[in-house]
Design a protein around this motif. Sequence first.
Motif, PDB file in Angstrom:
ATOM      1  N   PHE A   8       9.570   5.065  -3.206  1.00 45.62           N
ATOM      2  CA  PHE A   8      10.295   4.647  -4.391  1.00 45.62           C
ATOM      3  C   PHE A   8       9.421   4.788  -5.626  1.00 45.62           C
ATOM      4  O   PHE A   8       8.250   4.436  -5.610  1.00 45.62           O
ATOM      5  N   VAL A  22       8.640   1.191   0.102  1.00 46.05           N
ATOM      6  CA  VAL A  22       9.433  -0.047   0.021  1.00 46.05           C
ATOM      7  C   VAL A  22      10.409  -0.159   1.192  1.00 46.05           C
ATOM      8  O   VAL A  22      10.738   0.824   1.852  1.00 46.05           O
ATOM      9  N   VAL A  25      15.577  -1.900  -2.232  1.00 45.23           N
ATOM     10  CA  VAL A  25      15.566  -2.109  -3.672  1.00 45.23           C
ATOM     11  C   VAL A  25      16.931  -2.645  -4.071  1.00 45.23           C
ATOM     12  O   VAL A  25      17.944  -2.188  -3.559  1.00 45.23           O
ATOM     13  N   ALA A  27      19.263  -3.005  -7.357  1.00 40.63           N
ATOM     14  CA  ALA A  27      19.271  -2.458  -8.714  1.00 40.63           C
ATOM     15  C   ALA A  27      20.523  -2.878  -9.479  1.00 40.63           C
ATOM     16  O   ALA A  27      21.595  -3.051  -8.895  1.00 40.63           O
ATOM     17  N   GLU A  35      22.380  -2.311  -3.539  1.00 38.33           N
ATOM     18  CA  GLU A  35      21.153  -2.335  -2.768  1.00 38.33           C
ATOM     19  C   GLU A  35      20.923  -0.960  -2.166  1.00 38.33           C
ATOM     20  O   GLU A  35      21.867  -0.321  -1.705  1.00 38.33           O
ATOM     21  N   LEU A  52      15.310  -5.244 -11.685  1.00 36.98           N
ATOM     22  CA  LEU A  52      15.315  -4.444 -10.476  1.00 36.98           C
ATOM     23  C   LEU A  52      14.354  -5.103  -9.497  1.00 36.98           C
ATOM     24  O   LEU A  52      13.210  -5.381  -9.842  1.00 36.98           O
ATOM     25  N   ARG A  53      14.851  -5.372  -8.286  1.00 38.35           N
ATOM     26  CA  ARG A  53      14.008  -6.071  -7.327  1.00 38.35           C
ATOM     27  C   ARG A  53      13.518  -5.096  -6.271  1.00 38.35           C
ATOM     28  O   ARG A  53      14.298  -4.321  -5.712  1.00 38.35           O
ATOM     29  N   ILE A  54      12.222  -5.118  -6.034  1.00 35.89           N
ATOM     30  CA  ILE A  54      11.619  -4.206  -5.063  1.00 35.89           C
ATOM     31  C   ILE A  54      11.035  -5.026  -3.925  1.00 35.89           C
ATOM     32  O   ILE A  54      10.211  -5.915  -4.159  1.00 35.89           O
ATOM     33  N   HIS A  55      11.449  -4.728  -2.701  1.00 30.59           N
ATOM     34  CA  HIS A  55      10.943  -5.452  -1.544  1.00 30.59           C
ATOM     35  C   HIS A  55      10.023  -4.527  -0.749  1.00 30.59           C
ATOM     36  O   HIS A  55      10.436  -3.485  -0.262  1.00 30.59           O
ATOM     37  N   THR A  56       8.768  -4.898  -0.639  1.00 31.11           N
ATOM     38  CA  THR A  56       7.779  -4.048   0.039  1.00 31.11           C
ATOM     39  C   THR A  56       7.576  -4.507   1.481  1.00 31.11           C
ATOM     40  O   THR A  56       7.939  -5.629   1.825  1.00 31.11           O
ATOM     41  N   ASP A  61       8.364  -9.583  -2.790  1.00 31.28           N
ATOM     42  CA  ASP A  61       9.331  -9.096  -3.760  1.00 31.28           C
ATOM     43  C   ASP A  61       8.646  -8.926  -5.113  1.00 31.28           C
ATOM     44  O   ASP A  61       7.865  -9.782  -5.496  1.00 31.28           O
ATOM     45  N   ASN A  63       9.572  -7.759  -9.281  1.00 36.28           N
ATOM     46  CA  ASN A  63      10.655  -7.442 -10.206  1.00 36.28           C
ATOM     47  C   ASN A  63      10.164  -6.537 -11.321  1.00 36.28           C
ATOM     48  O   ASN A  63       9.021  -6.630 -11.752  1.00 36.28           O
TER      49      ASN A  63
END
Lengths: 140, 287
Positions: A8, A22, A25, A27, A35, A52-56, A61, A63
């Motif tokens: 990403f 990731v 995500v 968005a 998602e 925008l939330r990014i989950h690794t 998380d 933002n």
Amino acid sequence: MSDKTFQFEILTLQRPLPRQTVRFVVAPGQEGVFEILPDHAPFVFALRPGALRIHTPDGKDSNVAVGSGFLVVQKARTTVLARSAERPEEIDVKRARQAKERAEERLQSRASEIDVARAKAALQRALARLEVAGYFRGKK
Amino acid sequence: MPSTRDIRRRIRGVKNIEQITRAMNMIASARLRRAQAKAESARPYAERISEILQDVEASCANDRHPLLAQRPVTRIGMVVITSDRGLCGAFNAIIIREAEEFLSKQTAQAGLITVGRKGHEYFERHGATIDRQFPQPSREVALEEFGATSKAVMTGYLERRYDRVYLAYAQFVNAFKFVPVVQQLLPLEKLTAMEKRVRALYQFEPAAELLLDVLLPQYVEVLLYRALVESLASEQAARVVAMNAAADGAEEMIGSLTRKYNRARQASITRQILEVMSGAEALEHVH
């Protein structure tokens, strides 16, 4: 949840943000929040200014406040091409709050000479920044 | 013949100029590097956006977006990018000349959108039609600074004040070279014709036609941004060269002034010795 991940990246005119691996995500789409999970079909979404939330994979998380733009899902990677992208630590909360108040005032004044679309967009951007900066967290 | 004190004073003055121009040279080269880095970091964004734009456009039915619509040309617009500041050699003059030459060949009426004070001053003095004027963006070239320019271009086109919009700016080649160019900005030339490649099949949300409303203005911003950043880099490069020449000139001048000073000093010493000697001689005759 599966362990699958994807690549990403967020690009803006000013600079690219480092590419990340990731899990998913979340968005802010023009037509609602959506998602992106691994193996998503190739897609182009229009984005509105928002968080925008990014989950690794480490379970964290993060933002990013993005401006208008779009998100492209490709086989190899998913890319956000936005007018702006700021991480929480880069956001000037005071400035965002002032921008929000200014936009709200303008929208409430109902004067004919104001550009409603522009004021609304400014308000959206300010709200996105404040949300990402955690400004509302303490207030709820 | 100027006195030695006058010459000393001039040497000091020229030395100051030399120092200032050397400092300006250093500042300009630092800014040049930053502008180059800026151009570099925008590249991935610019490339991806034109790539996606081609894909989206190809997926649109026959519906031509207004920003892509060709119209018979009765009035054209031209964005001329110059600098706010001088001391950069012939930088502004070169762009202005290129723009003027282009305009003189046009049969259609033209309205200018000037970015930068130098161009604005010139065209105002020469009675050109200036529709809008904007200051040169800061070294950050932030979207907030040039967003209004890009908006003025697009609304001007959509409201049919311009049937075609050109962009005149300095294309950066390297630290010693820039080329003045006039480029068509609107209508956007058909991108699909630009390069042939295998197109990915996407789904769109909203529909491809509506996505173009987001993509095309963003693409116009890219083109404008690129022109602004390249102009900035070219301006700084021109300033480096100009300041270098000025500093070298000052150095040379100091050299010749120093020689003059030495000569004047020697002359006055010789004169003094002669005076003493003739004085002594005169005394001898008395005795």
